[in-house]
Design an enzyme around this catalytic site. Structure first.
Site, mmCIF file in Angstrom:
data_model
loop_
_atom_site.group_PDB
_atom_site.id
_atom_site.type_symbol
_atom_site.label_atom_id
_atom_site.label_comp_id
_atom_site.label_asym_id
_atom_site.label_seq_id
_atom_site.Cartn_x
_atom_site.Cartn_y
_atom_site.Cartn_z
ATOM 1 N N LYS A 196 0.791 -1.072 0.113
ATOM 2 C CA LYS A 196 0.161 -0.009 -0.075
ATOM 3 C C LYS A 196 0.758 1.293 -0.107
ATOM 4 O O LYS A 196 1.781 1.285 0.799
ATOM 5 C CB LYS A 196 -0.932 -0.026 1.190
ATOM 6 C CG LYS A 196 -1.729 1.011 1.431
ATOM 7 C CD LYS A 196 -3.084 0.913 0.506
ATOM 8 C CE LYS A 196 -3.879 2.199 0.177
ATOM 9 N NZ LYS A 196 -3.588 2.775 -1.012
ATOM 10 N N SER A 233 -6.638 5.789 3.661
ATOM 11 C CA SER A 233 -6.818 5.096 2.617
ATOM 12 C C SER A 233 -7.260 3.679 2.905
ATOM 13 O O SER A 233 -7.968 2.881 2.533
ATOM 14 C CB SER A 233 -5.486 4.981 1.928
ATOM 15 O OG SER A 233 -5.264 6.069 1.092
ATOM 16 N N GLY A 239 -2.539 8.471 -4.211
ATOM 17 C CA GLY A 239 -1.878 9.456 -4.602
ATOM 18 C C GLY A 239 -0.792 9.823 -3.912
ATOM 19 O O GLY A 239 -0.553 9.332 -2.943
ATOM 20 N N ASP A 240 0.117 10.782 -4.393
ATOM 21 C CA ASP A 240 1.278 11.302 -3.810
ATOM 22 C C ASP A 240 1.466 12.590 -4.611
ATOM 23 O O ASP A 240 0.553 13.192 -5.084
ATOM 24 C CB ASP A 240 2.393 10.572 -3.651
ATOM 25 C CG ASP A 240 3.719 10.743 -2.951
ATOM 26 O OD1 ASP A 240 3.350 10.604 -1.560
ATOM 27 O OD2 ASP A 240 4.605 11.496 -3.514
ATOM 28 N N LYS A 268 5.330 1.476 -3.032
ATOM 29 C CA LYS A 268 5.239 2.932 -3.733
ATOM 30 C C LYS A 268 5.373 2.999 -5.121
ATOM 31 O O LYS A 268 6.230 1.783 -5.529
ATOM 32 C CB LYS A 268 6.536 3.891 -2.905
ATOM 33 C CG LYS A 268 6.193 5.383 -3.276
ATOM 34 C CD LYS A 268 5.392 5.947 -2.071
ATOM 35 C CE LYS A 268 4.676 7.305 -2.412
ATOM 36 N NZ LYS A 268 4.226 7.747 -1.255
HETATM 37 P P1 NDP Z 1 1.090 17.795 -4.246
HETATM 38 O O1 NDP Z 1 1.441 17.514 -5.693
HETATM 39 O O2 NDP Z 1 -0.545 18.127 -3.732
HETATM 40 O O3 NDP Z 1 1.714 19.148 -3.565
HETATM 41 C C1 NDP Z 1 3.155 19.227 -3.839
HETATM 42 C C2 NDP Z 1 3.231 20.697 -3.229
HETATM 43 O O4 NDP Z 1 4.870 20.430 -2.648
HETATM 44 C C3 NDP Z 1 3.582 21.560 -4.088
HETATM 45 O O5 NDP Z 1 3.061 22.897 -3.566
HETATM 46 C C4 NDP Z 1 4.631 21.734 -4.784
HETATM 47 O O6 NDP Z 1 5.014 22.677 -5.636
HETATM 48 C C5 NDP Z 1 5.601 21.529 -3.593
HETATM 49 N N1 NDP Z 1 6.789 20.811 -4.155
HETATM 50 C C6 NDP Z 1 6.947 19.454 -4.586
HETATM 51 N N2 NDP Z 1 8.050 19.204 -5.072
HETATM 52 C C7 NDP Z 1 8.937 20.130 -4.720
HETATM 53 C C8 NDP Z 1 10.152 20.620 -4.865
HETATM 54 N N3 NDP Z 1 10.955 19.780 -5.435
HETATM 55 N N4 NDP Z 1 10.817 21.723 -4.431
HETATM 56 C C9 NDP Z 1 9.697 22.650 -3.486
HETATM 57 N N5 NDP Z 1 8.497 22.321 -3.758
HETATM 58 C C10 NDP Z 1 8.061 21.142 -4.065
HETATM 59 O O7 NDP Z 1 1.438 16.593 -3.232
HETATM 60 P P2 NDP Z 1 1.206 16.251 -1.704
HETATM 61 O O8 NDP Z 1 0.618 17.482 -0.907
HETATM 62 O O9 NDP Z 1 0.029 15.162 -1.891
HETATM 63 O O10 NDP Z 1 2.546 15.755 -1.309
HETATM 64 C C11 NDP Z 1 3.263 16.750 -0.572
HETATM 65 C C12 NDP Z 1 4.597 15.792 0.469
HETATM 66 O O11 NDP Z 1 3.691 15.070 1.200
HETATM 67 C C13 NDP Z 1 5.159 14.814 -0.206
HETATM 68 O O12 NDP Z 1 6.278 14.588 0.598
HETATM 69 C C14 NDP Z 1 4.294 13.347 -0.209
HETATM 70 O O13 NDP Z 1 5.160 12.315 -0.299
HETATM 71 C C15 NDP Z 1 3.738 13.825 1.097
HETATM 72 N N6 NDP Z 1 2.593 12.834 1.683
HETATM 73 C C16 NDP Z 1 1.530 13.017 0.819
HETATM 74 C C17 NDP Z 1 0.232 12.063 1.241
HETATM 75 C C18 NDP Z 1 -0.858 12.113 0.506
HETATM 76 O O14 NDP Z 1 -1.948 11.622 1.099
HETATM 77 N N7 NDP Z 1 -1.037 12.945 -0.656
HETATM 78 C C19 NDP Z 1 0.397 11.242 2.555
HETATM 79 C C20 NDP Z 1 1.642 11.337 3.051
HETATM 80 C C21 NDP Z 1 2.549 11.923 2.552
HETATM 81 P P3 NDP Z 1 4.893 22.965 -7.055
HETATM 82 O O15 NDP Z 1 3.612 22.974 -7.320
HETATM 83 O O16 NDP Z 1 5.637 23.997 -7.335
HETATM 84 O O17 NDP Z 1 5.560 21.836 -7.634
HETATM 85 O O1 2IT Z 2 3.267 8.954 1.477
HETATM 86 C C1 2IT Z 2 2.017 8.323 1.790
HETATM 87 O O2 2IT Z 2 1.605 7.826 2.854
HETATM 88 C C2 2IT Z 2 1.133 8.580 0.786
HETATM 89 N N1 2IT Z 2 1.308 9.161 -0.296
HETATM 90 C C3 2IT Z 2 -0.501 8.070 0.662
HETATM 91 C C4 2IT Z 2 -0.476 6.576 0.520
HETATM 92 C C5 2IT Z 2 -1.808 5.892 0.356
HETATM 93 O O3 2IT Z 2 -1.909 4.831 0.166
HETATM 94 O O4 2IT Z 2 -2.961 6.632 0.976
#
Ligand code: NDP
Ligand code: 2IT
Length: 449
Positions: free
Chosen positions: A94, A381, A169-170, A130
């Site tokens: 997952k 999830s 998603g991520d 992942k």
């Molecule tokens: P999104 O794509 O929705 O948003 C990502 C954000 O981070 C954007 O504002 C983006 O800016 C910025 N960003 C991404 N890459 C870079 C970079 N190299 N340098 C600076 N800014 C950056 O992603 P999420 O919000 O889903 O994910 C954010 C973080 O949270 C990640 O580390 C992800 O692994 C983690 N995460 C996500 C989960 C989820 O359920 N979605 C669960 C747990 C963790 P820009 O638009 O300019 O690229």
């Molecule tokens: O980093 C994370 O935990 C995620 N992007 C969410 C993973 C999930 O299966 O909901």
């Protein structure tokens, strides 16, 4: 890497370096976990005997494939995609899919490795995996995104399934992309298998509160860290990096709990709004219009947009890195501590460099690592999978309450483990050790597989 490993663990780490050349983020994630496992091997020598750590560091399966697709002008593009099925001791693999040009095997492996322990911490039956692609969604039309997702799923479908591997998603992958991928999976397999993907739309098998879950969960975790020290979110000044899914809902929950979030960012710049960020404007810009964050000043003329620079130079009580890996380095950590920051909780995966973590720990400020602090997303999830399996759909309030309880439990078990191993309040040790022991015990029960 900062801390030294004891001899046995150093040998394991050297082997990981040797077997996975050039995968720096993966090395970093492994080192961070190994740093905390010394006392576990003393207490449970059977884990060393059974080579549990060596087995955990080697993914069960790694899939790499070509994704060809055509843009709106008819030009052909070739991307590379990955799915790393890391560990299935506790349940089906997952973890999310990331679409970002920086994606390569080392990033997917670091994320998959972290996911094993994070998922174990949720207490729910999910293994770790992942995936992702070096596809850059920025500036692509809806049709291009659809064609890319369909092409990717035309290969990925044979590797996933409700009992096998459940992507979500991520970065760069949200509800829209999950929709296109689910549609193609359904079409190819001729099965309405809701539990094969999570983060689905609410009309077709998605869970209420999944969109909000990661950001909300990070703030619930922060609140627990504060409560353990007789404090709360009320009146705190907060800085959140990123402005994507995680950042937006961290901002929302922080405001709900009485804090004021004054800054957020994207990869181009920083918005500072001393009045407190306007959530409705952020959602309009990022979720509806899919624009850059700089558009915020069209909504609030008095807000400041700073191109480039580090968001961590803005003084705050609480810092929530919610963008990407290694976005907060030693200098940033020093600045935060000097400016009086009392707590850091990671919405993103591995956003703080090892040197940054060491500075937080030396300063004895509260530091919640991503494995624990952002586990609310994957936990919800797993709640989506539960609803799908029982063909049920829960209310927002009920689902949010389950999420909150899970975050409270994660905080409690990390705290208790940190105390048990003589390092009270060290959530890095707490999260790694709690997650590791759970997975190790399951692996031990299942024999040498
Ligand atoms: P999104 O794509 O929705 O948003 C990502 C954000 O981070 C954007 O504002 C983006 O800016 C910025 N960003 C991404 N890459 C870079 C970079 N190299 N340098 C600076 N800014 C950056 O992603 P999420 O919000 O889903 O994910 C954010 C973080 O949270 C990640 O580390 C992800 O692994 C983690 N995460 C996500 C989960 C989820 O359920 N979605 C669960 C747990 C963790 P820009 O638009 O300019 O690229
Ligand atoms: O980093 C994370 O935990 C995620 N992007 C969410 C993973 C999930 O299966 O909901």
């Amino acid at each position: 890497m900062t801390a030294r490993l004891d001899e046995k663990l150093e040998l394991i780490y050297q082997d990981v370096l040797h077997r996975n050349p050039g995968e720096n983020e993966f090395h970093q994630a492994v080192h961070e976990v190994l740093e905390t496992l010394g006392p576990v091997l003393v207490k449970y020598p059977e884990f060393a005997e059974k080579k549990i750590i060596q087995r955990i560091c080697e993914p069960e399966r790694q899939i790499i494939f070509r994704v060809p697709w055509q843009d709106d002008k008819g030009e052909i593009h070739i991307n590379r995609a990955f799915r790393v099925e890391f560990n299935s001791a506790l349940g089906p693999y997952k973890g999310g899919m990331r679409f970002h040009p920086s994606v390569y095997l080392g990033i997917i492996k670091f994320l998959g490795f972290e996911q094993i322990f994070k998922n174990a911490l949720t207490g729910l039956p999910i293994g770790g995996g992942k995936g992702g692609s070096d596809f850059d969604p920025k500036g692509r039309s809806d049709d291009e995104i659809m064609r890319f997702c369909q092409s990717l799923m035309t290969e990925l479908y044979r590797h996933i399934g409700e009992y096998t591997d459940v992507p979500a998603g991520d970065i760069g992958v949200g509800g829209r992309e999950i929709g296109y991928m689910f549609g193609q999976y359904k079409r190819i397999t001729n099965r309405y298998e809701s539990g094969v993907l999570t983060g689905k739309g609410l009309d077709w098998g998605g869970s209420r509160a999944r969109t909000e879950a990661t950001g909300y969960g990070t703030v619930f975790f922060t609140h627990e860290m504060l409560k353990a020290r007789g404090d709360s979110m009320e009146g705190k000044k907060v800085v959140v990096s990123g402005s994507g899914n995680v950042a937006i809902y961290a901002i929302a929950k922080a405001h709900e709990l009485g804090a004021k979030v004054i800054a957020c960012s994207d990869s181009s710049g920083i918005i500072v709004d001393e009045k407190g960020l306007d959530l409705a404007a952020l959602k309009q810009i990022k979720e509806v219009d899919r624009r850059r964050l700089s558009a915020y000043t069209e909504f609030h003329k008095d807000a400041k947009y700073v191109k480039g620079g580090s968001i961590w130079s803005i003084p705050c009580d609480i810092a929530l890195p919610c963008a990407t890996q290694n976005e907060l380095n030693a200098n940033d950590a020093k600045t935060l501590v000097e400016n009086g920051c009392i707590a850091v909780a990671e919405g993103a995966n591995m956003p703080t460099t090892p040197e940054g973590i060491a500075i937080f720990q030396q300063a004895k400020i509260m530091y919640g690592p991503g494995k624990a602090a952002n586990a609310g997303g994957v936990a919800t999830s797993a709640l989506e999978m539960q609803q799908n399996a029982s063909r049920d759909s829960w209310s927002f309030d009920y689902t949010q309450k389950r999420l909150e309880d899970i975050m409270i439990d994660i905080h409690k078990s990390c705290y208790e483990t940190s105390a048990e191993f003589g390092s009270e309040g060290n959530y890095v040790l707490g999260a790694n050790v709690t997650g590791f022991i759970k997975v190790a015990r399951a692996m031990q029960s299942m024999g040498v597989i």
